[in-house]
Design an enzyme around this catalytic site. Structure first.
Site, short mmCIF file in Angstrom:
data_model
loop_
_atom_site.label_atom_id
_atom_site.label_comp_id
_atom_site.label_asym_id
_atom_site.label_seq_id
_atom_site.Cartn_x
_atom_site.Cartn_y
_atom_site.Cartn_z
N HIS A 35 43.53 17.39 29.34
CA HIS A 35 44.31 16.85 28.22
C HIS A 35 45.70 16.98 28.30
O HIS A 35 46.43 17.47 27.33
CB HIS A 35 43.67 17.78 27.21
CG HIS A 35 42.22 17.48 26.56
ND1 HIS A 35 41.87 16.40 25.85
CD2 HIS A 35 41.08 17.96 27.01
CE1 HIS A 35 40.75 16.18 25.64
NE2 HIS A 35 40.11 17.12 26.44
N ASP A 57 38.98 22.50 27.50
CA ASP A 57 37.48 21.62 27.40
C ASP A 57 37.91 20.17 28.37
O ASP A 57 38.93 20.18 28.53
CB ASP A 57 37.57 21.22 25.89
CG ASP A 57 39.06 20.70 25.43
OD1 ASP A 57 39.94 21.17 25.70
OD2 ASP A 57 38.95 19.58 24.95
N GLU A 58 37.04 19.94 28.67
CA GLU A 58 36.70 18.48 29.29
C GLU A 58 37.60 18.25 30.61
O GLU A 58 38.23 17.12 30.55
CB GLU A 58 37.12 17.43 28.19
CG GLU A 58 35.76 17.45 26.97
CD GLU A 58 36.31 16.58 25.71
OE1 GLU A 58 35.54 16.11 25.27
OE2 GLU A 58 37.27 16.44 25.48
N ALA A 59 37.94 19.31 31.29
CA ALA A 59 38.70 19.14 32.51
C ALA A 59 37.75 18.73 33.48
O ALA A 59 37.55 19.34 34.40
CB ALA A 59 39.51 20.46 32.57
#
Ligand code: TNX
Length: 595
Positions: free
Chosen positions: A323, A386-388
């Protein structure tokens, strides 16, 4: 110069003029119950049929005597308060009504407060809440032992049973007394008191109303220590004033943490002196080419101070290592290939990351977290995580472990999304769980190693989810979340193999890919935020959807009087006399032109 045409949603922030809300019960009076037979101030007292003539040759029958008594009492009976003592969100722990002890606030009332700077500040806030609608001066004075004396006393008491945030509120004919061991407890008591006044108390201008309060006592304290909401200011940017208004909404429902999601692919929203281009370059964009923006350090301090006055702790999040597209546009040296990516204004996730193999990345992390920590008096620093998707295995856990050490070195406690779970434990670390399936052995294992949880189950409290298929904004990847779904779950038992003692509390995140204005923020928060607040505050024994929806319905009039936008969720029995002005308009509006 390019001309952008955007569509401004017309906010429904049109405070109504003189709204007089008077909802005293209108059931037929029972002539035998002279003491409680209700009547309204604006109608003639209801007298029973004329008493029959008393005949000399017999004693009057009991009903005749009662009728005569009721007639004599007549106009002297004060109408009862239109609000019941238990009509409060979140539900208080213990409510003991005393219908004989109603109290009416009169123009000459004063607010008397313990001699203490924090208590005085709460007294001033109470006065600021009550003055606009009442038009009363409500002077605030302090004393060693303040008494209600026909007004309101806020007293710092030594009552360890109340804990650090609890309070006791007594309404008697002598006035109102709120006792607590801390100013935070006093403020929670003030928020309860506010809801006990007629709804017109929310009017921004004076209203002709009898400011009656229901008699009795409330003893109250929170179930969980952490009760929060998150605002994503990265996907769309919201200025300081919007954030302050959101803080007011949190305070109203006794939430005590505001998590600010300050950075994401679409924008970097906080000034960092040592890496200035993060804000000036990374902050210039937002989803859909909406205007960018960022908080100066002075702006951020203003938010923190305003929150602190309301006993709300700000939890800043710098989302790492994924992100991070906005950061990479500003500092391409942090990108794995050293090349600046184009600015990103879409809504996909998981494609960007700072290079975990580059030492310069850790200088960046330490500098940014150091500056943010220095601006943040609260103990928590959120590092995202998150969401790496492109940083896998030991590259990911190694990065997280270094970031956790940097946070500890700054004297702060690390918080991260539950993707942090596989990394080694760090003292006190907190995982924010946003799963949709309570069976999560990896998180449960991190808890066994010492982590505590903040619960934000995506399918219950992700307030960016639509209410229903026709909700004009929002997502549905975690399902539709109507008010009942936001309310009907138990943070104490939600994640398998995680004991209630490991649960710090709850947080409702509002992601803003599709949320572009304050009116839209309010539309998504209300009425679901109070549902989440109740899960965080109220004892489980009070949990009851039918009772909750009734109490929640009473909030609608208050929001309308205050000019707050909300969704008239069909499963809530909003009062019929509620003006239907609070609907968010569909996605159409007045075109505005910005250069
Ligand atoms: C997932 S949940 C995200 C966010 C999105 C959100 C949209 C989590 C920690 N990350 O990046 O904005 O879904 O609902």
């Amino acid at each position: 110069m390019s001309v952008k045409v955007t569509f401004a949603i017309t906010a429904a922030n049109t405070p109504l003029g003189a709204v007089v809300v008077s909802s005293a019960p209108t059931a037929a009076p029972d002539p035998l119950d002279a003491g409680t037979a209700p009547h309204r101030a604006d109608e003639p007292a209801r007298h029973a049929d004329p008493a029959p003539p008393v005949l000399a040759d017999r004693a009057p029958a009991a009903p005749e005597l009662a009728r005569a008594a009721a007639q004599a009492a007549g106009d002297l009976l004060a109408p009862p308060s239109p609000v019941r003592l238990g009509d409060v969100v979140p539900a208080p722990e213990q409510v003991t009504p005393d219908p004989a002890a109603d109290f009416t606030l009169l123009p000459e009332a004063a607010i008397r407060v313990s001699t203490d700077a924090g208590a005085l500040a709460v007294g001033e806030q109470l006065a600021a809440l009550l003055r606009p609608a009442t038009g009363y001066p409500l002077p605030v004075t302090d004393a060693a032992r303040p008494e209600p004396a026909g007004g309101i006393a806020l007293v710092l008491d030594d009552d360890p049973g109340l804990g650090p945030e609890g309070y006791r509120l007594d309404v008697t004919p002598a006035g109102v007394r709120i006792g607590a061991t801390t100013p935070a407890g006093l403020l929670h008591g003030v928020q309860t008191l506010r809801q006990l006044f007629p709804a017109a108390i929310e009017n921004p201008t004076p209203v002709a109303e009898r400011w009656a309060l229901p008699g009795g006592s409330i003893t109250d304290r929170p179930r969980f220590a952490y009760r929060g909401a998150m605002l994503d200011v990265a996907r769309h940017f919201f200025g300081v004033d919007a954030v302050l208004r959101v803080i007011d909404h949190l305070a109203r429902y006794k939430l005590n943490h505001l998590h600010l999601h300050l950075t994401d692919d679409q924008g970097w929203r906080i000034a960092v002196d040592s890496w200035p281009r993060l804000a000036t370059v990374g902050g210039a964009t937002a989803v859909g080419d909406a205007p960018g923006g960022w908080y100066t350090k002075a702006d951020y301090r203003r938010i923190v101070a305003y929150a602190a006055q309301r006993h709300i702790t700000v939890v800043p999040e710098i989302d790492l290592p994924g992100h991070t597209n906005a950061a990479l546009t500003a500092y391409p040296e942090l990108a794995p290939d050293g090349v600046a990516p184009p600015p990103y204004t879409g809504t996909e996730v998981g494609f960007s990351y700072v290079d975990p193999a580059n030492e310069r990345t850790y200088d960046f992390v330490a500098d940014v977290l150091g500056e943010v920590a220095a601006l943040t008096p609260g103990p928590l620093l959120h590092v995202g995580g998150d969401e790496a998707f492109k940083v896998k295995g030991t590259a990911y856990t190694g990065f997280v472990e270094r970031a956790q050490r940097i946070v500890a070195g700054l004297g702060k406690t690390v918080v991260g999304w539950h993707q942090l779970a596989p990394a080694a434990h760090a003292d006190g670390r907190v995982l924010q769980w946003w799963g949709t399936d309570g069976a999560d052995p990896v998180t449960a294992d991190a808890v066994r190693r010492g982590a505590r949880l903040i619960l934000s189950p995506g399918n219950h409290v992700y307030l960016d989810m639509k209410y229903a298929p026709d909700t004009p904004i929002g997502h549905d990847w975690a399902g539709l979340i109507d008010v009942r779904r936001a309310y009907d779950w138990d943070p104490g038992t939600h994640v398998a193999d995680v004991p209630a003692e490991a649960v710090l509390g709850v947080e409702a995140p509002l992601w803003t890919e599709s949320v572009t204005s304050l009116a839209e923020i309010e539309f998504m928060l209300l009425p679901r935020l109070p549902a989440v607040a109740e899960l965080g505050w109220s004892p489980r024994a009070t949990h009851d959807w039918t009772a909750f929806r009734e109490r929640l319905a009473g909030q609608g009039r208050r929001w309308t009087a205050a000019g707050i936008t909300f969704h008239r969720a069909p499963e809530v029995p909003w009062p019929a006399d509620e003006p239907a002005t609070a609907h968010i308009p569909a996605q159409v509006g007045t075109p505005t032109t910005t250069a």
